[in-house]
Design an enzyme around this catalytic site. Structure first.
Site, PDB file in Angstrom:
ATOM      1  N   SER A   1      11.189  10.933   7.307  1.00  0.00           N
ATOM      2  CA  SER A   1       9.977  11.756   7.298  1.00  0.00           C
ATOM      3  C   SER A   1      10.390  13.172   7.655  1.00  0.00           C
ATOM      4  CB  SER A   1       8.965  11.245   8.329  1.00  0.00           C
ATOM      5  OG  SER A   1       7.969  12.226   8.602  1.00  0.00           O
TER       6      SER A   1
ATOM      7  N   CYS B   1       9.896   0.984   2.773  1.00  0.00           N
ATOM      8  CA  CYS B   1       8.746   1.873   2.980  1.00  0.00           C
ATOM      9  C   CYS B   1       7.860   1.405   4.130  1.00  0.00           C
ATOM     10  CB  CYS B   1       7.906   1.962   1.703  1.00  0.00           C
ATOM     11  SG  CYS B   1       8.746   2.734   0.309  1.00  0.00           S
TER      12      CYS B   1
ATOM     13  N   ASP C   1       7.430  -9.664   9.092  1.00  0.00           N
ATOM     14  CA  ASP C   1       7.430  -8.535  10.020  1.00  0.00           C
ATOM     15  C   ASP C   1       8.849  -7.972   9.991  1.00  0.00           C
ATOM     16  OD1 ASP C   1       7.578  -6.826  12.177  1.00  0.00           O
ATOM     17  OD2 ASP C   1       6.809  -8.260  13.648  1.00  0.00           O
TER      18      ASP C   1
ATOM     19  N   TYR D   1       7.603   8.723  16.802  1.00  0.00           N
ATOM     20  CA  TYR D   1       7.706   8.716  15.336  1.00  0.00           C
ATOM     21  C   TYR D   1       8.899   9.552  14.873  1.00  0.00           C
ATOM     22  CZ  TYR D   1       6.188   9.049  10.452  1.00  0.00           C
ATOM     23  OH  TYR D   1       6.129   8.985   9.085  1.00  0.00           O
TER      24      TYR D   1
ATOM     25  N   LYS E   1      12.271   8.248  12.810  1.00  0.00           N
ATOM     26  CA  LYS E   1      12.620   8.791  11.497  1.00  0.00           C
ATOM     27  C   LYS E   1      13.906   9.612  11.551  1.00  0.00           C
ATOM     28  CE  LYS E   1       9.157   7.001   9.294  1.00  0.00           C
ATOM     29  NZ  LYS E   1       9.364   5.967   8.263  1.00  0.00           N
TER      30      LYS E   1
ATOM     31  N   ASP F   1       5.952  -7.532   2.867  1.00  0.00           N
ATOM     32  CA  ASP F   1       4.946  -6.791   3.626  1.00  0.00           C
ATOM     33  C   ASP F   1       4.359  -7.685   4.708  1.00  0.00           C
ATOM     34  OD1 ASP F   1       2.431  -5.256   4.308  1.00  0.00           O
ATOM     35  OD2 ASP F   1       3.070  -4.062   2.599  1.00  0.00           O
TER      36      ASP F   1
ATOM     37  N   SER G   1       0.844  -1.194   0.000  1.00  0.00           N
ATOM     38  CA  SER G   1       0.000   0.000   0.000  1.00  0.00           C
ATOM     39  C   SER G   1       0.880   1.244   0.000  1.00  0.00           C
ATOM     40  CB  SER G   1      -0.919   0.022   1.240  1.00  0.00           C
ATOM     41  OG  SER G   1      -0.147   0.075   2.435  1.00  0.00           O
TER      42      SER G   1
END
Length: 254
Positions: free
Chosen positions: A147, A85, A57, A160, A164, A36, A15
């Site tokens: 990110s 990703c 995983d 998060y 990142k 994935d 996705s």
């Protein structure tokens, strides 16, 4: 590196950014393995692009090794292109209401985002290093996903942003280490993109964030991330840095 005829590994390819990247690389002639956690989504994308899907995983080091071995066996060769990703975007305050702590969120976020990226990079690099170098000496390219939160982390994004930020920080030392094997390492730091992670936000938060993007004033399209990944693969002098892909956005505190 020319993409046509190469083997590529894309994690989180079921996705969002990963799926767009898998489609882009396949369209340029690569044989793509999608790794994935959600095997159903991965299988659907793989069937669409003529690739393969492997369940794993990424936070599980042994599972990543086995998954890459499976991809090598099915595609008949070691990937020269690896794009990570896979990731999660859990939000929590460091100290929440009534003093509730959020170490569980911090731990899980780092396991998936940071440890998962490191696992894939490590196992991909070890196999790439055994390949014969191409005419220019290159053996492979690894692209990790950071990110803009690594610089602009918002309230509730400590976990998060930390995950990142570590991905961005390890880009240069990884590139310096793997240079001796002819392997490049790059990172992309996406801004606000139309992905399942963003779709999970309340509409008012999404609208507020989008309004802060100078130009174009919209969410990024996953295909734009995939286009940058393609450009990184094909430009041999891109190495050891993190590229912000964000429409000039700088996230506000909340």
């Amino acid at each position: 590196m020319l993409i046509d005829g190469q083997i590529a590994l894309v994690t989180g390819g079921g996705s969002g950014l990963g799926a767009a990247t898998a489609r882009q690389l396949a369209a340029k002639g690569a044989k793509v393995a999608i790794l994935d956690f959600d095997i159903d989504r991965a299988s659907a994308v793989a069937a669409e692009i003529g690739g393969i899907a492997v369940q794993a995983d990424v936070s599980d080091e042994a599972a990543v090794s086995a998954a890459i071995d499976s991809a090598v066996a099915q595609l008949g060769g070691v990937p020269r292109i690896a794009v990570s990703c896979a990731g999660i975007g859990m939000a929590a305050r460091i100290v929440g209401r009534e003093g509730k702590l959020s170490f569980d969120v911090f731990e899980k976020t780092l396991k998936v985002n940071l440890f998962g990226t490191y696992n894939v990079m490590s196992h991909a690099a070890r196999r790439m290093a055994e390949l014969e170098p191409m005419a220019d000496g290159e053996r492979g390219i690894i692209i990790n996903t950071a990110s803009v939160a690594f610089e602009d982390g918002q309230l509730g994004q400590a976990a998060y942003a930390a995950s990142k930020g570590a991905i961005a920080s390890m880009c240069l030392p990884a590139a310096r280490e793997l240079a001796q094997s002819g392997i490049r390492v790059m990172a992309i730091a996406p801004g606000l993109f139309q992905t399942p992670m963003m779709e999970g936000l309340p509409p008012e938060i999404s609208a507020k964030n989008t309004a802060n993007i100078p130009f174009p004033t919209r969410l990024g399209a996953p295909e734009e991330y995939a286009l940058l990944a393609e450009q990184i693969v094909t430009n041999p002098f891109l190495n050891g840095t993190t590229i912000r892909l964000d429409g000039a956005v700088r996230l506000p505190p909340r």
